[in-house]
Design a protein around this motif. Structure first.
Motif, PDB file in Angstrom:
ATOM      1  N   THR A   1       0.855  -1.182   0.000  1.00  0.00           N
ATOM      2  CA  THR A   1       0.000   0.000   0.000  1.00  0.00           C
ATOM      3  C   THR A   1       0.894   1.236   0.000  1.00  0.00           C
ATOM      4  O   THR A   1       1.865   1.296   0.753  1.00  0.00           O
ATOM      5  CB  THR A   1      -0.915   0.017   1.246  1.00  0.00           C
ATOM      6  N   TYR A   2       0.553   2.199  -0.855  1.00  0.00           N
ATOM      7  CA  TYR A   2       1.322   3.441  -0.892  1.00  0.00           C
ATOM      8  C   TYR A   2       0.387   4.615  -1.109  1.00  0.00           C
ATOM      9  O   TYR A   2      -0.549   4.538  -1.908  1.00  0.00           O
ATOM     10  CB  TYR A   2       2.376   3.398  -2.015  1.00  0.00           C
ATOM     11  N   ASP A   3       0.652   5.709  -0.381  1.00  0.00           N
ATOM     12  CA  ASP A   3      -0.108   6.945  -0.526  1.00  0.00           C
ATOM     13  C   ASP A   3       0.671   7.920  -1.406  1.00  0.00           C
ATOM     14  O   ASP A   3       1.713   8.436  -0.995  1.00  0.00           O
ATOM     15  CB  ASP A   3      -0.366   7.593   0.841  1.00  0.00           C
TER      16      ASP A   3
ATOM     17  N   LEU B   1      -8.850  21.996  -2.716  1.00  0.00           N
ATOM     18  CA  LEU B   1      -8.816  23.444  -2.927  1.00  0.00           C
ATOM     19  C   LEU B   1      -7.440  23.905  -3.411  1.00  0.00           C
ATOM     20  O   LEU B   1      -6.445  23.217  -3.195  1.00  0.00           O
ATOM     21  CB  LEU B   1      -9.196  24.163  -1.637  1.00  0.00           C
ATOM     22  N   PRO B   2      -7.379  25.061  -4.064  1.00  0.00           N
ATOM     23  CA  PRO B   2      -6.091  25.580  -4.520  1.00  0.00           C
ATOM     24  C   PRO B   2      -5.100  25.687  -3.359  1.00  0.00           C
ATOM     25  O   PRO B   2      -5.449  26.184  -2.281  1.00  0.00           O
ATOM     26  CB  PRO B   2      -6.432  26.962  -5.079  1.00  0.00           C
ATOM     27  N   GLY B   3      -3.882  25.184  -3.573  1.00  0.00           N
ATOM     28  CA  GLY B   3      -2.849  25.218  -2.540  1.00  0.00           C
ATOM     29  C   GLY B   3      -2.928  24.068  -1.550  1.00  0.00           C
ATOM     30  O   GLY B   3      -1.990  23.846  -0.787  1.00  0.00           O
ATOM     31  N   ALA B   4      -4.021  23.312  -1.562  1.00  0.00           N
ATOM     32  CA  ALA B   4      -4.188  22.202  -0.614  1.00  0.00           C
ATOM     33  C   ALA B   4      -3.579  20.919  -1.170  1.00  0.00           C
ATOM     34  O   ALA B   4      -3.324  20.798  -2.366  1.00  0.00           O
ATOM     35  CB  ALA B   4      -5.661  21.988  -0.301  1.00  0.00           C
ATOM     36  N   GLU B   5      -3.356  19.965  -0.268  1.00  0.00           N
ATOM     37  CA  GLU B   5      -2.780  18.686  -0.644  1.00  0.00           C
ATOM     38  C   GLU B   5      -3.804  17.571  -0.486  1.00  0.00           C
ATOM     39  O   GLU B   5      -4.773  17.697   0.261  1.00  0.00           O
ATOM     40  CB  GLU B   5      -1.550  18.393   0.204  1.00  0.00           C
ATOM     41  N   GLY B   6      -3.560  16.488  -1.210  1.00  0.00           N
ATOM     42  CA  GLY B   6      -4.429  15.324  -1.132  1.00  0.00           C
ATOM     43  C   GLY B   6      -3.611  14.052  -1.259  1.00  0.00           C
ATOM     44  O   GLY B   6      -2.409  14.088  -1.522  1.00  0.00           O
ATOM     45  N   ILE B   7      -4.308  12.925  -1.068  1.00  0.00           N
ATOM     46  CA  ILE B   7      -3.651  11.618  -1.142  1.00  0.00           C
ATOM     47  C   ILE B   7      -4.450  10.714  -2.061  1.00  0.00           C
ATOM     48  O   ILE B   7      -5.682  10.647  -1.969  1.00  0.00           O
ATOM     49  CB  ILE B   7      -3.538  10.974   0.257  1.00  0.00           C
ATOM     50  N   LEU B   8      -3.738  10.010  -2.945  1.00  0.00           N
ATOM     51  CA  LEU B   8      -4.326   8.973  -3.777  1.00  0.00           C
ATOM     52  C   LEU B   8      -3.686   7.666  -3.321  1.00  0.00           C
ATOM     53  O   LEU B   8      -2.497   7.444  -3.537  1.00  0.00           O
ATOM     54  CB  LEU B   8      -4.041   9.237  -5.251  1.00  0.00           C
ATOM     55  N   LYS B   9      -4.472   6.831  -2.655  1.00  0.00           N
ATOM     56  CA  LYS B   9      -3.980   5.572  -2.104  1.00  0.00           C
ATOM     57  C   LYS B   9      -4.024   4.496  -3.180  1.00  0.00           C
ATOM     58  O   LYS B   9      -5.020   4.356  -3.888  1.00  0.00           O
ATOM     59  CB  LYS B   9      -4.845   5.163  -0.911  1.00  0.00           C
ATOM     60  N   VAL B  10      -2.928   3.727  -3.299  1.00  0.00           N
ATOM     61  CA  VAL B  10      -2.857   2.632  -4.264  1.00  0.00           C
ATOM     62  C   VAL B  10      -2.479   1.357  -3.516  1.00  0.00           C
ATOM     63  O   VAL B  10      -1.521   1.344  -2.741  1.00  0.00           O
ATOM     64  CB  VAL B  10      -1.823   2.920  -5.372  1.00  0.00           C
TER      65      VAL B  10
END
Length: 149
Positions: free
Chosen positions: A68-70, A103-112
């Motif tokens: 698992t990796y984010d 949102l602009p400037g914000a971060e997110g995670i896509l988990k695989v």
């Protein structure tokens, strides 16, 4: 009588070949006119996705292990980023996309999540294609590694 009929027919033939009195008028639309202004401009999104790391090498794993990796990313654009889909090259690799806009400037995670069960031993490369409303969509991210017996 035949001559009169023949003359009448010839006269009608010539009359029908004459240009009609109707003319059509072609009007060019000035770009400043209200007709041109009625067509809305096409809006291009200014969201942009930038992955911190678009390749993850998990090294060596035993056959049957799950990795698992984010993948972390940031919206470097000026509008909210919406991840529409993430497609993997096979069913052994399952991406999980964020449900909420970033949102602009914000971060997110896509988990695989990668499941090596049933995979042959040796090196592998699995790609996930991420589709969004970003100007640089689609973007590819990859998992690399080696499966040992």
């Amino acid at each position: 009588m035949k001559k009169n009929l023949l003359l009448a027919f010839v006269a009608l033939s010539f009359a029908s070949c004459q240009p009609s009195a109707k003319t059509t008028k072609t009007t060019l639309v000035d770009s400043n006119s209200t007709a041109a202004a009625a067509i809305p401009p096409v809006k291009v999104s200014t969201a942009e996705i930038l992955f911190t790391n678009d390749i993850y090498n998990f090294g060596e794993i035993k056959k049957g292990e799950i990795v698992t990796y984010d993948f972390k990313f940031k919206n470097t654009g000026k509008e909210p980023l919406i991840i529409k889909d993430a497609l993997a090259t096979c069913g052994c690799t399952v991406p999980e996309i964020p449900k909420e806009p970033i949102l602009p400037g914000a971060e997110g995670i896509l988990k695989v999540v990668f499941n090596s069960a049933g995979k042959p031993a040796g090196p592998l490369r699995k790609q996930v294609t991420v589709s969004s409303n970003a100007v640089n969509s689609p973007v590819a991210i990859q998992l690399l590694g080696t499966i040992k017996e």
